[in-house]
Design a protein around this motif. Sequence first.
Motif, mmCIF file in Angstrom:
data_model
loop_
_atom_site.group_PDB
_atom_site.id
_atom_site.type_symbol
_atom_site.label_atom_id
_atom_site.label_comp_id
_atom_site.label_asym_id
_atom_site.label_seq_id
_atom_site.Cartn_x
_atom_site.Cartn_y
_atom_site.Cartn_z
ATOM 1 N N LEU A 135 0.734 -1.133 0.038
ATOM 2 C CA LEU A 135 -0.073 -0.040 0.024
ATOM 3 C C LEU A 135 0.759 1.168 0.206
ATOM 4 C CD1 LEU A 135 -2.759 1.276 0.081
ATOM 5 C CD2 LEU A 135 -2.605 1.078 2.593
ATOM 6 N N MET A 189 -7.223 -7.030 2.604
ATOM 7 C CA MET A 189 -5.641 -6.875 2.644
ATOM 8 C C MET A 189 -5.016 -8.178 3.028
ATOM 9 S SD MET A 189 -3.167 -3.985 4.270
ATOM 10 C CE MET A 189 -4.080 -2.680 3.547
ATOM 11 N N GLN A 225 -1.609 -10.266 4.182
ATOM 12 C CA GLN A 225 -0.316 -10.246 4.683
ATOM 13 C C GLN A 225 0.613 -11.461 3.907
ATOM 14 O OE1 GLN A 225 1.213 -7.518 6.745
ATOM 15 N NE2 GLN A 225 -0.931 -6.700 6.637
ATOM 16 N N ASP A 268 1.844 -6.098 3.674
ATOM 17 C CA ASP A 268 0.865 -6.361 2.952
ATOM 18 C C ASP A 268 1.208 -6.797 1.506
ATOM 19 O OD1 ASP A 268 1.479 -3.536 3.117
ATOM 20 O OD2 ASP A 268 0.022 -3.143 1.633
ATOM 21 N N GLY A 317 -3.939 -6.104 -1.955
ATOM 22 C CA GLY A 317 -4.955 -5.474 -1.502
ATOM 23 C C GLY A 317 -5.905 -5.025 -2.311
ATOM 24 N N ALA A 374 -8.728 -2.615 6.893
ATOM 25 C CA ALA A 374 -8.249 -3.832 6.646
ATOM 26 C C ALA A 374 -8.240 -4.667 8.000
ATOM 27 C CB ALA A 374 -6.829 -3.917 5.861
#
Length: 337
Positions: free
Chosen positions: A176, A202, A204, A211, A214, A326
């Motif tokens: 992001l 989102m 991970q 992240d 997303g 998120a």
Amino acid sequence: MAKDEIVWGILGTAKINDKVVLPMHSAPKCRVKGIASRSQAKAQEAANKYGLTVAYGSYEALLEDPEIDAVYISLPNHIHVEWTIKAVEAGKHVLCEKPIGLDAQQVEQLIAARDKSGRYIQEAFMVRTHPQWLKVRTLIDEGAIGELRAVTGGFTYNNTNPDNIRNQSELGGGGLLDIGCYPITTSRSIIGREPKRVVALMEQDPVFRVDRLGSVLMDFGGVQASFFYSTQTHPYQRMQFHGTEGRIEVEIPFNAPNDKPARLLVSESTSAGVGSDRWLEIQVCDQYGVAAATFAEAVLSGSPQAIPLEDARANMRVIDAVFRSARSGAWEGIQGS
């Protein structure tokens, strides 16, 4: 006697400099004098690479050079704020790589530093001054696609290198802050106002703890903007603006070529093939050089910046809300707007 050029220094030897330094050096009213690293040998290697006259063996040495008017900061994300503040306290103007901070509160610190120092500070979103994006805004304002109702986009690459700073959470890595921020800033710029709320999904990376995928929906009140981003899928980028009478597609929105024209598709076609398409070519330019020249002109003339820190703060407020959504799984409002 009024100055007729801005003398730049480069703070950091990141790979992004390969795209920035030479266009900046050749941009109107700009000259790059030298580059700084924590290592004299590394600074000298970079200076040789870019044909610069001075290699500074520390960041402080560059900031102490009285000939340097402005610095371009290409350091890791987590120290952008620290060195931006040190630079303006040393009397330098600053063009800092995005993200200029890790959250909106950090940008508040920079606004305070700017106001105290009287120096210019700007986030280096080079796309915002590229002529293709200025043309998109003009076309929409002129009604080329009727009333704007929706924005869609995507920005991805595939990078699983554990040594890359984008994959290191402690350095401010993650998708992001690296690329998801681009559809946010361009959507805000073209729509011309701030979103009311956002919702996000989102994913991970289980090892890197950043992240890597997303999807975001932004509610601008009458206009809906959605995009996806990923750091671990096939490289892709595109932005589309959908109106009541047509759409505009930005073919290469974020890494615009510097050796051929950028192109915009203005389309009135329907799924049945009724209507017309036209490609608009934008004159060849280097967006990094354009950004440097635009910043330099503002400094020399004392005119307003193309992208003031208040805009960077607004963009970061949206990013903050995306992260909150998120985590919460719910719509989140934009705090402070």
